[in-house]
Design a protein around this motif. Structure first.
Motif, PDB file in Angstrom:
ATOM      1  N   TYR A 195       0.824  -1.206   0.000  1.00  0.00           N
ATOM      2  CA  TYR A 195       0.000   0.000   0.000  1.00  0.00           C
ATOM      3  C   TYR A 195       0.864   1.263   0.000  1.00  0.00           C
ATOM      4  CZ  TYR A 195      -4.011  -3.019   0.766  1.00  0.00           C
ATOM      5  OH  TYR A 195      -4.985  -3.981   0.617  1.00  0.00           O
ATOM      6  N   PRO A 196       1.633   1.493  -1.062  1.00  0.00           N
ATOM      7  CA  PRO A 196       2.479   2.690  -1.130  1.00  0.00           C
ATOM      8  C   PRO A 196       1.684   3.992  -1.202  1.00  0.00           C
ATOM      9  CG  PRO A 196       2.418   1.582  -3.259  1.00  0.00           C
ATOM     10  CD  PRO A 196       1.745   0.669  -2.281  1.00  0.00           C
ATOM     11  N   CYS A 197       0.413   3.905  -1.640  1.00  0.00           N
ATOM     12  CA  CYS A 197      -0.442   5.101  -1.701  1.00  0.00           C
ATOM     13  C   CYS A 197      -1.308   5.230  -0.456  1.00  0.00           C
ATOM     14  CB  CYS A 197      -1.333   5.053  -2.937  1.00  0.00           C
ATOM     15  SG  CYS A 197      -0.420   4.948  -4.479  1.00  0.00           S
ATOM     16  N   GLY A 198      -1.112   4.316   0.498  1.00  0.00           N
ATOM     17  CA  GLY A 198      -1.838   4.370   1.761  1.00  0.00           C
ATOM     18  C   GLY A 198      -0.872   4.553   2.908  1.00  0.00           C
ATOM     19  N   TYR A 199      -1.120   3.827   3.994  1.00  0.00           N
ATOM     20  CA  TYR A 199      -0.279   3.958   5.190  1.00  0.00           C
ATOM     21  C   TYR A 199       0.760   2.847   5.302  1.00  0.00           C
ATOM     22  CZ  TYR A 199      -4.257   6.860   6.574  1.00  0.00           C
ATOM     23  OH  TYR A 199      -5.249   7.803   6.610  1.00  0.00           O
ATOM     24  N   GLY A 200       0.840   1.979   4.273  1.00  0.00           N
ATOM     25  CA  GLY A 200       1.619   0.760   4.388  1.00  0.00           C
ATOM     26  C   GLY A 200       3.070   0.932   4.778  1.00  0.00           C
ATOM     27  N   ALA A 201       3.679   2.072   4.414  1.00  0.00           N
ATOM     28  CA  ALA A 201       5.085   2.284   4.737  1.00  0.00           C
ATOM     29  C   ALA A 201       5.303   2.609   6.207  1.00  0.00           C
ATOM     30  CB  ALA A 201       5.659   3.412   3.868  1.00  0.00           C
ATOM     31  N   SER A 202       4.242   2.966   6.913  1.00  0.00           N
ATOM     32  CA  SER A 202       4.421   3.387   8.301  1.00  0.00           C
ATOM     33  C   SER A 202       3.657   2.534   9.310  1.00  0.00           C
ATOM     34  CB  SER A 202       3.997   4.859   8.474  1.00  0.00           C
ATOM     35  OG  SER A 202       2.667   5.054   8.024  1.00  0.00           O
ATOM     36  N   LEU A 203       2.570   1.884   8.887  1.00  0.00           N
ATOM     37  CA  LEU A 203       1.778   1.111   9.843  1.00  0.00           C
ATOM     38  C   LEU A 203       0.908   0.111   9.095  1.00  0.00           C
ATOM     39  CD1 LEU A 203      -1.378   2.474   9.760  1.00  0.00           C
ATOM     40  CD2 LEU A 203      -0.071   4.337  10.749  1.00  0.00           C
ATOM     41  N   PRO A 204       0.331  -0.868   9.817  1.00  0.00           N
ATOM     42  CA  PRO A 204      -0.507  -1.874   9.156  1.00  0.00           C
ATOM     43  C   PRO A 204      -1.745  -1.253   8.517  1.00  0.00           C
ATOM     44  CG  PRO A 204       0.107  -2.565  11.379  1.00  0.00           C
ATOM     45  CD  PRO A 204       0.498  -1.132  11.258  1.00  0.00           C
ATOM     46  N   ASP A 205      -1.959  -1.580   7.256  1.00  0.00           N
ATOM     47  CA  ASP A 205      -3.058  -1.018   6.481  1.00  0.00           C
ATOM     48  C   ASP A 205      -3.829  -2.186   5.881  1.00  0.00           C
ATOM     49  OD1 ASP A 205      -4.654   0.849   5.285  1.00  0.00           O
ATOM     50  OD2 ASP A 205      -3.102   1.745   4.036  1.00  0.00           O
ATOM     51  N   PHE A 206      -5.096  -2.355   6.286  1.00  0.00           N
ATOM     52  CA  PHE A 206      -5.876  -3.524   5.882  1.00  0.00           C
ATOM     53  C   PHE A 206      -7.082  -3.111   5.052  1.00  0.00           C
ATOM     54  CE2 PHE A 206      -4.839  -5.722  10.220  1.00  0.00           C
ATOM     55  CZ  PHE A 206      -3.501  -5.809   9.845  1.00  0.00           C
ATOM     56  N   VAL A 207      -7.299  -3.812   3.948  1.00  0.00           N
ATOM     57  CA  VAL A 207      -8.544  -3.710   3.187  1.00  0.00           C
ATOM     58  C   VAL A 207      -9.155  -5.111   3.160  1.00  0.00           C
ATOM     59  CG1 VAL A 207      -9.616  -3.014   1.008  1.00  0.00           C
ATOM     60  CG2 VAL A 207      -7.610  -1.793   1.852  1.00  0.00           C
ATOM     61  N   PHE A 208      -8.754  -5.926   2.175  1.00  0.00           N
ATOM     62  CA  PHE A 208      -9.201  -7.319   2.159  1.00  0.00           C
ATOM     63  C   PHE A 208      -8.409  -8.179   3.144  1.00  0.00           C
ATOM     64  CE2 PHE A 208     -10.905  -6.133  -2.059  1.00  0.00           C
ATOM     65  CZ  PHE A 208     -12.184  -6.659  -1.952  1.00  0.00           C
ATOM     66  N   GLU A 209      -7.431  -7.600   3.818  1.00  0.00           N
ATOM     67  CA  GLU A 209      -6.587  -8.363   4.742  1.00  0.00           C
ATOM     68  C   GLU A 209      -7.170  -8.472   6.144  1.00  0.00           C
ATOM     69  OE1 GLU A 209      -4.549  -6.560   1.437  1.00  0.00           O
ATOM     70  OE2 GLU A 209      -5.551  -5.578   3.121  1.00  0.00           O
ATOM     71  N   GLY A 210      -8.251  -7.753   6.432  1.00  0.00           N
ATOM     72  CA  GLY A 210      -8.795  -7.710   7.791  1.00  0.00           C
ATOM     73  C   GLY A 210      -9.299  -9.045   8.295  1.00  0.00           C
ATOM     74  N   ILE A 211     -10.077  -9.765   7.481  1.00  0.00           N
ATOM     75  CA  ILE A 211     -10.631 -11.048   7.930  1.00  0.00           C
ATOM     76  C   ILE A 211      -9.528 -12.098   8.076  1.00  0.00           C
ATOM     77  CG2 ILE A 211     -12.243 -12.908   7.390  1.00  0.00           C
ATOM     78  CD1 ILE A 211     -13.482 -10.261   8.466  1.00  0.00           C
ATOM     79  N   PRO A 212      -8.566 -12.216   7.137  1.00  0.00           N
ATOM     80  CA  PRO A 212      -7.448 -13.132   7.393  1.00  0.00           C
ATOM     81  C   PRO A 212      -6.654 -12.779   8.649  1.00  0.00           C
ATOM     82  CG  PRO A 212      -7.547 -12.598   5.065  1.00  0.00           C
ATOM     83  CD  PRO A 212      -8.537 -11.708   5.753  1.00  0.00           C
ATOM     84  N   TYR A 213      -6.554 -11.475   8.963  1.00  0.00           N
ATOM     85  CA  TYR A 213      -5.877 -11.071  10.200  1.00  0.00           C
ATOM     86  C   TYR A 213      -6.644 -11.583  11.418  1.00  0.00           C
ATOM     87  CZ  TYR A 213      -4.123  -7.914  13.869  1.00  0.00           C
ATOM     88  OH  TYR A 213      -3.602  -7.399  15.039  1.00  0.00           O
ATOM     89  N   VAL A 214      -7.959 -11.457  11.384  1.00  0.00           N
ATOM     90  CA  VAL A 214      -8.790 -11.978  12.472  1.00  0.00           C
ATOM     91  C   VAL A 214      -8.666 -13.504  12.543  1.00  0.00           C
ATOM     92  CG1 VAL A 214     -11.178 -12.255  13.260  1.00  0.00           C
ATOM     93  CG2 VAL A 214     -10.375 -10.021  12.477  1.00  0.00           C
ATOM     94  N   ASP A 215      -8.614 -14.166  11.383  1.00  0.00           N
ATOM     95  CA  ASP A 215      -8.370 -15.616  11.355  1.00  0.00           C
ATOM     96  C   ASP A 215      -7.114 -15.952  12.153  1.00  0.00           C
ATOM     97  OD1 ASP A 215     -10.537 -16.126   9.658  1.00  0.00           O
ATOM     98  OD2 ASP A 215      -9.320 -16.034   7.843  1.00  0.00           O
ATOM     99  N   MET A 216      -6.051 -15.211  11.889  1.00  0.00           N
ATOM    100  CA  MET A 216      -4.770 -15.474  12.539  1.00  0.00           C
ATOM    101  C   MET A 216      -4.875 -15.319  14.053  1.00  0.00           C
ATOM    102  SD  MET A 216      -1.049 -13.762  11.675  1.00  0.00           S
ATOM    103  CE  MET A 216      -1.595 -12.059  11.922  1.00  0.00           C
ATOM    104  N   LEU A 217      -5.527 -14.262  14.506  1.00  0.00           N
ATOM    105  CA  LEU A 217      -5.636 -14.035  15.950  1.00  0.00           C
ATOM    106  C   LEU A 217      -6.501 -15.098  16.617  1.00  0.00           C
ATOM    107  CD1 LEU A 217      -5.995 -10.140  16.196  1.00  0.00           C
ATOM    108  CD2 LEU A 217      -3.940 -11.538  16.024  1.00  0.00           C
ATOM    109  N   LEU A 218      -7.604 -15.473  15.985  1.00  0.00           N
ATOM    110  CA  LEU A 218      -8.480 -16.510  16.558  1.00  0.00           C
ATOM    111  C   LEU A 218      -7.753 -17.851  16.631  1.00  0.00           C
ATOM    112  CD1 LEU A 218     -11.949 -15.709  14.917  1.00  0.00           C
ATOM    113  CD2 LEU A 218     -11.193 -15.168  17.234  1.00  0.00           C
ATOM    114  N   LYS A 219      -7.002 -18.184  15.603  1.00  0.00           N
ATOM    115  CA  LYS A 219      -6.261 -19.446  15.616  1.00  0.00           C
ATOM    116  C   LYS A 219      -5.158 -19.425  16.662  1.00  0.00           C
ATOM    117  CE  LYS A 219      -5.628 -21.482  11.531  1.00  0.00           C
ATOM    118  NZ  LYS A 219      -5.328 -21.654  10.085  1.00  0.00           N
TER     119      LYS A 219
END
Length: 564
Positions: free
Chosen positions: A499-523
């Protein structure tokens, strides 16, 4: 005079926005007998949605059903919000306050309490807190910082600002200073983000004409979508949480959803990457055609400069009662792609020589993405990785190569106009919450240091993960320091490329990545992550907060806490 409170706390949460409330609720429900405090710098609950930050017409990007805690539904009969309605800021402020009261958090809140210093001690932490009654020191065993990413405004410095004479402030204070804007006929709004659109819309609604200024060396105007997108007319606020569509966004934790084979095909093969490009092209073109940017010279200036693929969570939604774009067509909002040269009495002077009459100037110029809290007593690596600068530089290069090898589609980066200095390093925390050097202590975490379109789901899940981590009840965790460092590097270095046009260079930036991130935490917690009733629904039915109703009770049963 600094006073020390006579009693210590088991846990202090700093911040009462979505993530602070989610963290406080999870810990309080799991530890009802412990002493907990929530410190809030504002006068009311809600963070971004606290009462003093609301301005006329402010609504969420989300519609009913996608912006609520999983087990505290925003019922239409209680809050008056109908299906497909964007949620008004006043409703969100009330809802978050109700949530805090329902779960016993409100009585733990200390308002007008700003944390300036955090000291690390052998037994935990000591916070120096400023409030109207003075400064005091508060000890706590565990600490969660949930101050978020929209607390400290980024205010530009302009030549001649001291001569401007008229109201000049950041959009954060738009509500607080509304009385100063009642007689404004010509307003200047700086910025191209959604909040700039919001302020411009509100000013036109109040009778003003607006000049909107977007820097030519920025990332340009926001991508702003209608409520429904694609030929199938999916809700934009929920389509981003469709599991099958998340496969089209390359992500290092994507395989947590259990469909690693599909992802590998899309990421590693030329046919797969062609399908990915086609998906994002369809999504972007659908939005562009809907708005018909090229049919009006002023509207054309707001046409996004880069593909939606690279934007990140800055993607927004049109949630106005009337057409914002019609205001532009009618000349009520004039757009300038230009730099500001200087300010003069009642005027904003652009580099091209144009002088704009300005009865007020509101800057929608973003936020400082680092914490304003000072830390004391940490070792030399502090909140970063336990490596020196040379090792960090070498690892950054190594993981640049690894990211592009794993996700070749990211290699051809967009050409950015922005000349703004990029951060040397993004936030590098384990699971985007815990500094690696503090993992073994189990007494500190950040909540909400992510930018996500799935705020409510991520807030509740992060809050529970932090509780499980504090209690040493995670089923899995990287063990060695090298494993931890390398996992953090992969997850964080990916953001710069994704996400070079978003916040990706400085912090976690999620669009379609949010649900897989939640998957990871639940697992991590040993809790079932696939929560739909059938395989087909699992793939194509969007995840919404109610799908995670009961997760906290599942965790409590798992660790032997009897739910009343």
């Amino acid at each position: 005079m600094i006073a020390t409170m006579p009693e210590a706390y088991d846990l202090i949460v700093v911040g009462s926005g979505w993530f602070g409330l989610g963290a406080a609720r999870a810990y309080l429900q799991s530890h009802p007998d412990q002493k907990i405090a929530v410190l809030e710098s504002n006068e009311s609950v809600g963070g971004t949605w606290s009462e003093k930050r609301l301005y006329p017409g402010l609504k969420s990007n989300n519609m009913l059903g996608s912006y609520e805690f999983p087990d505290f539904p925003m019922k239409e009969e209680v809050y008056g919000v109908k299906e497909l309605d964007h949620i008004p800021g006043t409703v969100l402020s009330r809802y978050l306050t109700d949530f805090a009261k329902h779960y016993g958090i409100y009585e733990k809140l200390q308002f007008n309490s700003t944390v300036g210093l955090v000291e690390c001690t052998e037994s935990g932490w000591i916070l120096t807190v400023m409030s109207p009654s003075g400064e005091r020191r508060i000890p706590t065993e565990k600490l969660i910082l949930a101050t978020g990413l929209t607390s400290t405004p980024n205010i530009p410095s302009y030549k001649g600002a001291e001569k401007f004479e008229n109201p000049f402030f950041h959009a954060k204070y738009f509500c607080r200073r509304a009385d100063e804007l009642k007689e404004v006929k010509n307003a200047v709004v700086v910025g191209g983000a959604k909040s700039a659109y919001d302020v411009a819309y509100a000013m036109v609604e109040s009778g003003a004409t607006v000049d909107m200024i977007i820097k030519p060396d920025s990332n340009g105007p926001v991508w702003i979508a209608p409520r429904k997108v694609t030929p199938l007319q999916h809700r934009i606020d929920t389509i981003l949480n469709v599991r099958a569509l998340s496969w089209f966004s390359p992500c290092p934790w994507g395989q947590e959803d259990g469909f690693g084979g599909v992802r590998k095909f899309l990421e590693k093969t030329s046919i797969g990457r062609m399908l990915v490009r086609g998906f994002w092209s369809m999504l972007g073109n659908d939005v562009l055609q809907h708005h018909q940017y090229d049919n009006h010279p002023e509207l054309q200036k707001l046409k996004p400069w880069h593909s939606v693929f690279w934007i990140g969570s800055g993607l927004s939604i049109l949630n106005y009662n009337t057409s914002f774009f019609d205001m532009i067509r009618d000349g009520k909002v004039r757009v300038h792609i230009e730099n500001i040269d200087h300010l003069a009495p009642g005027k904003v002077v652009l580099e091209n020589g144009d002088e704009l009459v300005a009865d007020a100037m509101i800057c929608s110029t973003g936020w400082k993405k680092e914490s304003t809290i000072t830390f004391k007593g940490l070792d030399k690596t502090g909140l970063g990785l336990p490596i020196n600068e040379k090792e960090q530089a070498n690892l950054s290069l190594e993981y640049d190569t690894k990211v592009l090898n794993d996700f070749p589609i990211l290699e051809k980066q967009p050409i950015l106009r922005s000349k703004a200095k990029r951060p040397a390093d993004p936030l590098r925390y384990y699971r985007f919450m815990v500094p690696s050097g503090m993992l073994a202590k189990r007494n500190f975490a950040f909540a909400g240091m992510i930018s996500s379109v799935s705020t409510a789901i991520c807030a509740s899940t992060q809050g529970l993960w932090i509780t499980a981590y504090f209690d040493d009840k995670l089923d899995r965790q990287a063990k060695t320091q090298d494993e931890i460092t390398r996992e953090i590097m992969m997850h964080t270095q990916w953001g710069k490329w994704r996400y070079p046009c978003g916040y990706g260079a400085s912090l976690p930036d999620f669009v379609f990545e949010g649900i897989p991130y939640v998957d990871m935490l639940l697992k991590d917690m040993g809790i079932r992550n696939k929560r739909k009733g059938s395989f087909i629904k699992e793939l194509i039915s969007p995840y919404v907060p109610k799908d995670y109703n009961g997760v906290l009770d599942e965790y409590k049963r798992k660790i032997g806490i009897v739910t009343q």
